[in-house]
Enzyme design. Structure first.
Site, PDB file in Angstrom:
ATOM      1  N   ASP A   1      69.565 -43.655 -49.580  1.00 20.72           N
ATOM      2  CA  ASP A   1      70.665 -44.462 -49.066  1.00 20.72           C
ATOM      3  C   ASP A   1      70.228 -45.921 -48.992  1.00 20.72           C
ATOM      4  O   ASP A   1      69.237 -46.242 -48.324  1.00 20.72           O
ATOM      5  CB  ASP A   1      71.085 -43.967 -47.680  1.00 20.72           C
ATOM      6  CG  ASP A   1      72.512 -44.373 -47.338  1.00 20.72           C
ATOM      7  OD1 ASP A   1      73.310 -44.635 -48.268  1.00 20.72           O
ATOM      8  OD2 ASP A   1      72.843 -44.437 -46.149  1.00 20.72           O
TER       9      ASP A   1
ATOM     10  N   HIS B   1      77.679 -55.724 -43.481  1.00 19.61           N
ATOM     11  CA  HIS B   1      77.360 -54.560 -42.645  1.00 19.61           C
ATOM     12  C   HIS B   1      76.012 -54.750 -41.945  1.00 19.61           C
ATOM     13  O   HIS B   1      75.885 -54.508 -40.741  1.00 19.61           O
ATOM     14  CB  HIS B   1      77.343 -53.298 -43.513  1.00 19.61           C
ATOM     15  CG  HIS B   1      76.886 -52.059 -42.803  1.00 19.61           C
ATOM     16  ND1 HIS B   1      77.639 -51.435 -41.829  1.00 19.61           N
ATOM     17  CD2 HIS B   1      75.741 -51.330 -42.920  1.00 19.61           C
ATOM     18  CE1 HIS B   1      76.990 -50.364 -41.381  1.00 19.61           C
ATOM     19  NE2 HIS B   1      75.829 -50.286 -42.023  1.00 19.61           N
TER      20      HIS B   1
ATOM     21  N   ASP C   1      78.883 -41.304 -45.448  1.00 18.27           N
ATOM     22  CA  ASP C   1      77.595 -40.988 -44.827  1.00 18.27           C
ATOM     23  C   ASP C   1      77.806 -40.917 -43.310  1.00 18.27           C
ATOM     24  O   ASP C   1      77.433 -41.827 -42.571  1.00 18.27           O
ATOM     25  CB  ASP C   1      76.601 -42.099 -45.211  1.00 18.27           C
ATOM     26  CG  ASP C   1      75.204 -41.818 -44.701  1.00 18.27           C
ATOM     27  OD1 ASP C   1      74.830 -40.645 -44.610  1.00 18.27           O
ATOM     28  OD2 ASP C   1      74.482 -42.799 -44.401  1.00 18.27           O
TER      29      ASP C   1
ATOM     30  N   SER D   1      77.263 -35.049 -45.064  1.00 19.70           N
ATOM     31  CA  SER D   1      77.656 -36.198 -45.871  1.00 19.70           C
ATOM     32  C   SER D   1      78.695 -35.678 -46.851  1.00 19.70           C
ATOM     33  O   SER D   1      78.629 -34.523 -47.257  1.00 19.70           O
ATOM     34  CB  SER D   1      76.473 -36.789 -46.640  1.00 19.70           C
ATOM     35  OG  SER D   1      75.327 -36.900 -45.828  1.00 19.70           O
TER      36      SER D   1
ATOM     37  N   THR E   1      76.984 -48.727 -46.343  1.00 20.31           N
ATOM     38  CA  THR E   1      78.341 -49.055 -45.927  1.00 20.31           C
ATOM     39  C   THR E   1      78.773 -50.392 -46.520  1.00 20.31           C
ATOM     40  O   THR E   1      78.047 -51.381 -46.406  1.00 20.31           O
ATOM     41  CB  THR E   1      78.387 -49.146 -44.388  1.00 20.31           C
ATOM     42  OG1 THR E   1      77.841 -47.953 -43.867  1.00 20.31           O
ATOM     43  CG2 THR E   1      79.809 -49.332 -43.897  1.00 20.31           C
TER      44      THR E   1
END
Lengths: 439, 439
Positions: free
Chosen positions: B138, B145, B244, B268, B370
């Site tokens: 990730d 963000h 996520d 997820s 994100t």
């Protein structure tokens, strides 16, 4: 509840005579699993069990029909090129097969002559990573290591407030896990000197090993269904040695706020052999917390866990530098540690990992985190032994090391012994540092 | 170098008439891949390509011999229950197959009647995660963000010094990734209120979504051999939507010093469809950095990356609460964002991830992190929209949300369009929060 059975009988001897040598890693009480093939064979990886200096080729034993027909479905999984299917069968199958194999390898067994034709000398084989590792999680269970490293990064606040409550862990990279005997190139990464204005891309200068125990999950839990502490060990197949190579300079620059990433994903080394939890039964110990530390939350606490949660597993790291190899010098011990000092038990790791519903699958892998004692000759990483590289160690031949140099071979070894049970060993996890590639 | 070809021709129409509707996610210019089966079938998962409201069943097409014999080895990989083997074939194979499929689905194609018998209505199928995801990483590529979250955790120092240099990422958990349409239980975890003396085990109180783009790796690189920036996109198969899910209270207590762990590994959600990088070619944009920000190090910088590194992909998150469902109200938009604002490109993520020699394998998965814009209606997590839960949002029906409640369904959608190319969509990634189990 840890129970002993006939496979643990210390008086048991094998007709494989090398297994009766008191110095072997693999007496008949051990019976660890690996995936192997004869050197030079292609695509023939299959399961084997170590006995003395030999391997029982389980595919050959299956084809020869040596074991009871009731075990055929179990043996069939052992013809696969990974142990995942066998792991998925669960504790009952593992234990039945261990009992049958122990009996067949015992002195005077009727299966001896048929099984003798299924032996392959360990000196003639090569290994692969014994399971297809889906997810790999690295824990951080040595409070000595956490404190030593914390002092380097946060002198005023070495141990974070969550450490004594949470079995801290993070997700690791499984694709770069290799089996003992490999070499790897010193990794490139972004490095930033404290006084530099900006980072540079360069080969890592602070390459380190980490002395860890590897833990293989066997049977799975379904997503959304936590494994309770009382059931946790039944999900664990066995243990190995694990070197979580670490690039300390890459780590220092990248790790905030989301944790280690490229500092750990260039190479990790597992030993070929997995020693089953059942084989480890005689070496279990009480697990305790210092009385002035917080005791675990209820989901991580039980009488069983306190009584027998720890494993008395000796852990050793050795180095053999290029010049030691050239001069015919043997590897030299850097540290001797013990997994029994872990601040969290294996069962606590499993119960915590799944408390949110996370599913653990056959072949999933945990690292224990670096296992360090309290003295400089018992710490599991150079970062600790050299106090962040500031106090290089001096080897017997006069060479100094702040961190690893190209050509260094690092060897992890591990074993269990006790007054009432024989020594059983883990083989070793060895790898060699090659120079960085041109980028 | 981004090149367009006949498959991108905006005037292309299909004999599958639903594909010619300007509102469809799946016109003939898209052709995304999924793994599906008819509802009620067992163990029959296989590959399909979306066209309008239909799926081309590629196993059926293979068996019917519709495509040129030269494509048979490619089609054979598409009869597997995951896309990994097809992904491993590499860009040449993906592109050849896309060209053939586009031709066969075009108005007037000679293959039309044979291929029509291989169509399955999307309304009659169920999907699985389209690849066996080995490793999942990730990233954290939205500077908006990172800044918004950083302000909550570190008001004086929201953006850490490494952020503008390092494409920050961490290893994630692949076992708990599920396909759109699932539900999951609110996770338990250790929670510690700021003024509490010790943590408690309890169901998460601060459950959140994260609006991300998912990135599937196609062809692999060997361990020890980095992928250079110029080659990076050739290793990427395609993109999807990715939620996520995050337990903010578990995360706050556990994440130091090694990063998020159980706060992310309970669930997820991926969308079923993977839109290939080739399909995204018409929607590529220049990638720029504000002039007063540091520019990337040379290994992360190229003219191609600056000219066409970004993807103009609209990203939307919607909510439908239990009471909205009961009242027949449709989902309500919470935010609209765009992947083009990402601080790092896909190629930079690949080049950085492998710069240390880490091997990326077919089916490996990246989350983009994100994706948040700069306004409250463009942020990709409730944590940001509600300023850490302090300023709950009010929905059109009067309900308030600081964080998610049981029964909430969260829907991610995504699409690309431009003045010179048709709208192509990603389907959606939807999941519903169930109450916590009894622990």
């Amino acid at each position: 509840m840890i129970q002993l059975n006939e496979t643990h009988n210390p008086d048991l001897k094998s007709w494989v005579t090398s297994a009766n040598d008191s110095a072997t890693d693999f007496p008949i009480q051990n019976l660890p699993f690996a995936i192997f093939r004869r050197k030079g064979e292609h695509d023939m990886f299959r399961a084997g069990v170590a006995i003395g200096d030999q391997i029982v080729d389980l595919s050959a034993a299956y084809q020869a029909g040596i074991f009871d027909a009731a075990l055929a479905p179990v043996l069939e999984t052992l013809t696969e090129p990974t142990l995942n299917e066998f792991m998925a069968l669960g504790q009952g199958a593992w234990s039945s097969f261990r009992a049958a194999l122990s009996k067949a390898l015992s002195d005077g067994a009727s299966e001896a002559s048929a099984l003798a034709s299924c032996l392959v000398a360990q000196s003639t084989v090569e290994y692969s990573v014994p399971a297809k590792i889906g997810d790999y999680t690295d824990f951080y269970t040595s409070i000595n290591h956490a404190t030593n490293v914390g002092k380097l990064f946060r002198p005023d606040n070495p141990l974070l407030p969550n450490y004594q409550w949470v079995p801290i862990g993070y997700h690791g990279r499984s694709s770069s896990i290799e089996v003992s005997g490999h070499s790897f190139h010193r990794p490139h990464g972004q490095l930033k000197a404290p006084d530099a204005e900006q980072p540079v891309l360069a080969p890592c200068k602070r390459l380190d090993y980490e002395l860890e125990v590897g833990i293989y999950i066997g049977s799975e839990n379904q997503l959304g269904h936590p494994v309770k502490l009382a059931d946790a060990e039944a999900h664990v197949f066995g243990l190995c040695l694990f070197n979580d190579w670490s690039a300390r300079d890459i780590q220092a620059w990248e790790y905030q706020p989301l944790g280690p990433f490229l500092s750990k994903s260039f190479a990790s080394t597992v030993s070929p052999w997995i020693v089953t939890m059942e084989a480890l039964a005689p070496y279990r110990q009480a697990w305790t917390r210092p009385a002035d530390h917080p005791q675990p939350l209820p989901y991580l606490d039980s009488a069983d866990n306190r009584n027998t949660g720890a494993v008395d597993m000796k852990l050793e790291v050795l180095i053999q530098t290029a010049s030691m190899k050239a001069g015919g010098l043997p590897p030299e011990r850097l540290a001797l540690s013990n997994f029994s000092q872990s601040y969290w038990t294996i069962a606590q790791m499993v119960a915590h990992h799944s408390v949110n519903g996370c599913n653990l699958k056959p072949g999933d892998f945990f690292g224990s985190g670096t296992q360090s004692g309290t003295t400089s000759d018992s710490v599991g990483a150079l970062l600790e032994a050299t106090v962040g590289g500031r106090e290089p160690i001096t080897l017997a031949n006069g060479e100094k090391r702040a961190f690893l140099e190209d050509g260094d071979t690092v060897i992890l070894q591990g074993w269990c012994d006790s007054e009432v049970a024989p020594r059983i060993g883990f083989g070793d996890a060895t790898a060699t540092v090659l120079p960085a590639i041109d980028y």
